[in-house]
Design a protein around this motif. Structure first.
Motif, PDB file in Angstrom:
ATOM      1  N   ARG A 151       6.845   0.319  -3.432  1.00 17.03           N
ATOM      2  CA  ARG A 151       7.571  -0.439  -2.399  1.00 17.03           C
ATOM      3  C   ARG A 151       8.256  -1.679  -2.988  1.00 17.03           C
ATOM      4  O   ARG A 151       9.389  -1.979  -2.642  1.00 17.03           O
ATOM      5  N   LEU A 152       7.544  -2.374  -3.869  1.00 23.24           N
ATOM      6  CA  LEU A 152       8.137  -3.583  -4.460  1.00 23.24           C
ATOM      7  C   LEU A 152       9.475  -3.275  -5.127  1.00 23.24           C
ATOM      8  O   LEU A 152      10.426  -4.039  -5.026  1.00 23.24           O
ATOM      9  N   VAL A 188      -3.364  -4.976   3.045  1.00 26.78           N
ATOM     10  CA  VAL A 188      -2.088  -5.518   3.539  1.00 26.78           C
ATOM     11  C   VAL A 188      -0.964  -4.476   3.427  1.00 26.78           C
ATOM     12  O   VAL A 188      -0.322  -4.121   4.409  1.00 26.78           O
ATOM     13  N   CYS A 189      -0.774  -3.959   2.230  1.00 27.98           N
ATOM     14  CA  CYS A 189       0.306  -2.984   2.007  1.00 27.98           C
ATOM     15  C   CYS A 189      -0.240  -1.580   2.278  1.00 27.98           C
ATOM     16  O   CYS A 189      -0.313  -0.729   1.407  1.00 27.98           O
ATOM     17  N   PRO A 194       2.495  -1.538   7.160  1.00 29.15           N
ATOM     18  CA  PRO A 194       2.103  -2.591   6.210  1.00 29.15           C
ATOM     19  C   PRO A 194       2.311  -3.976   6.847  1.00 29.15           C
ATOM     20  O   PRO A 194       3.247  -4.158   7.628  1.00 29.15           O
ATOM     21  N   CYS A 196       3.525  -6.937   6.239  1.00 28.13           N
ATOM     22  CA  CYS A 196       4.391  -7.677   5.324  1.00 28.13           C
ATOM     23  C   CYS A 196       4.372  -9.179   5.602  1.00 28.13           C
ATOM     24  O   CYS A 196       4.550  -9.987   4.686  1.00 28.13           O
ATOM     25  N   CYS A 199       1.898 -10.758   3.422  1.00 27.39           N
ATOM     26  CA  CYS A 199       1.921 -10.342   2.017  1.00 27.39           C
ATOM     27  C   CYS A 199       2.422 -11.469   1.117  1.00 27.39           C
ATOM     28  O   CYS A 199       3.473 -12.068   1.389  1.00 27.39           O
ATOM     29  N   THR A 202       6.122 -10.737  -0.393  1.00 27.73           N
ATOM     30  CA  THR A 202       7.178 -10.302   0.526  1.00 27.73           C
ATOM     31  C   THR A 202       8.574 -10.751   0.070  1.00 27.73           C
ATOM     32  O   THR A 202       9.542 -10.003   0.229  1.00 27.73           O
ATOM     33  N   CYS A 205      10.113  -8.177  -2.382  1.00 33.48           N
ATOM     34  CA  CYS A 205       9.848  -6.753  -2.141  1.00 33.48           C
ATOM     35  C   CYS A 205      11.116  -6.033  -1.692  1.00 33.48           C
ATOM     36  O   CYS A 205      11.661  -6.307  -0.617  1.00 33.48           O
ATOM     37  N   ARG A 208      10.786  -3.952   1.652  1.00 33.73           N
ATOM     38  CA  ARG A 208      10.780  -4.843   2.812  1.00 33.73           C
ATOM     39  C   ARG A 208      12.214  -5.308   3.116  1.00 33.73           C
ATOM     40  O   ARG A 208      12.658  -5.313   4.251  1.00 33.73           O
ATOM     41  N   GLN A 213       9.815   0.422   4.031  1.00 27.82           N
ATOM     42  CA  GLN A 213       8.457   0.374   3.482  1.00 27.82           C
ATOM     43  C   GLN A 213       7.736   1.731   3.583  1.00 27.82           C
ATOM     44  O   GLN A 213       7.123   2.194   2.635  1.00 27.82           O
TER      45      GLN A 213
HETATM   46  S1  SF4 Z   1       6.197  -6.934   1.529  1.00 33.17           S
HETATM   47 FE1  SF4 Z   1       5.308  -5.306   2.725  1.00 33.17          FE
HETATM   48  S2  SF4 Z   1       5.913  -3.405   1.727  1.00 33.17           S
HETATM   49 FE2  SF4 Z   1       6.308  -5.082   0.283  1.00 33.17          FE
HETATM   50  S3  SF4 Z   1       4.479  -5.166  -0.979  1.00 33.17           S
HETATM   51 FE3  SF4 Z   1       4.156  -6.611   0.694  1.00 33.17          FE
HETATM   52  S4  SF4 Z   1       3.111  -5.449   2.329  1.00 33.17           S
HETATM   53 FE4  SF4 Z   1       3.952  -3.989   0.844  1.00 33.17          FE
END
Ligand code: SF4
Length: 343
Positions: A151-152, A188-189, A194, A196, A199, A202, A205, A208, A213
């Motif tokens: 996702r990142l 969290v993720c 998720p 976010c 996080c 965030t 990411c 996001r 996601q």
């Molecule tokens: S922002 Fe959201 S999708 Fe991205 S790493 Fe954090 S929890 Fe995961």
């Protein structure tokens, strides 16, 4: 600070405040016990943290270190593993403990390459133990880490995820970094919804930013699971039931079990019964899903008389069947049969 350092620093700061307190983890400031790290990583493959927690605690009460596990009776270890599945893991734990005792002076080696030479320690476990137990820089990618990294970076496919994970793994605190990624993925993720907003990563990411996601990680199309069938035989004699030891090689190898024939594409009926007896089929079946196939088991019961002599096996008290260490599929069958016979 470049993006790599920023991700590691942000994540480690979050970890210091939000780390999960798990029975195999060292207290902050203490060194992790390599045996406990290794054992937990093996137990956690394919098994949830919630299930592993109490099983880990009772395991280390019984075999607190590598020396005691190396000296353990393999059948007892297999019975203690019952219900966790993927029994090759337990067999390899004993083999590896013996190799460590014989060839490494009783201490787990502290590099990824040396760890990989031990039975059952693949790339993932060797990297996790090297990082978490010995502070080595190692790239640790389990399902949680894969999800966070995919996702990142909007990275599709395992090689791309691994390459991206490599770029953000810090030289210092690599073990904490790995555990922080695992914790972030677990709490969290998460696979769905998720969180976010909570996080620490965030801002950087990509998923996001794009609002995609839940499209990552990209999962390969699932293959249909073949269906197999079998019959389980419950032979009772004076409050005891016949149990056998499964062949050492193959699925659930070496485990104590109820007699059953091969698991095949057609329903086998009674042809693999362990002895000639007055077998009758119950009107219920038990289903179980293994990684590579789904299984439906018919249940046959009979009473043994004085002349019934199975070729192998032992009679086990029905009232204590829960302590026989049966793998989940046989424990399920035993429960169903007892429910039917008593009901
Ligand atoms: S922002 Fe959201 S999708 Fe991205 S790493 Fe954090 S929890 Fe995961």
């Amino acid at each position: 600070m470049d993006a790599k350092h920023s991700i590691a620093a942000d994540l480690l700061r979050w970890y210091d405040a939000h780390r999960r307190d798990l029975p195999w983890r060292a207290r902050p400031g203490q060194r992790a016990d390599p045996y406990r790290v290794w054992l937990s990583e093996v137990m956690l493959q394919q098994t949830t943290v919630a299930t592993v927690g109490p099983r880990f605690t009772s395991w280390v009460a019984r075999w607190p270190d590598i020396a005691s596990l190396a000296a353990a009776d393999e059948a007892e270890v297999m019975a203690a593993w019952a219900g966790l599945g993927y029994y090759a893991r337990a067999r390899n734990l004993v083999k590896a403990a013996r190799a460590v005792a014989d060839e490494h002076g009783g201490r787990l080696p502290d590099t990824e390459a040396a760890l990989r030479t031990l039975p059952g320690l693949g790339d993932y476990t060797a990297a996790a133990v090297a990082a978490i137990a010995f502070g080595r820089r190692a790239v640790v990618v389990d399902a949680n880490v894969e999800r966070v990294v995919a996702r990142l970076f909007i990275a599709a496919g395992k090689p791309a995820v691994r390459a991206a994970a490599e770029t953000i793994t810090p030289d210092e605190r690599a073990g904490d970094f790995a555990q922080a990624m695992m914790d972030l993925g677990a709490t969290v993720c998460t696979p769905r919804n998720p969180r976010c907003m909570l996080c620490p990563l965030t801002a950087g990411c990509a998923a996001r930013r794009e609002g995609v996601q839940e499209s990552y990680p990209v999962k390969p199309a699932k293959k249909a699971r073949p269906q197999r069938y079998g019959t389980i035989f419950w032979l009772e004699r004076g409050g005891e039931v016949l149990l056998v030891r499964r062949p050492a090689r193959g699925l659930l190898g070496g485990m104590r079990a109820l007699p059953t024939g091969p698991w095949a594409e057609d329903r086998p009926g009674l042809e693999d019964a362990p002895v000639a007896a007055g077998w009758r089929m119950l009107n219920i079946a038990v289903s179980h899903v293994f990684t590579h196939f789904a299984l439906e088991l018919a249940l046959a019961v009979a009473d043994a008389d004085a002349h019934t002599r199975p070729a192998s096996g032992e009679y086990w008290p029905v009232a204590r069947i829960d302590s026989a260490g049966l793998p989940t599929v046989f424990a399920k069958a035993a429960r169903a049969i007892r429910g039917e016979l008593c009901g």
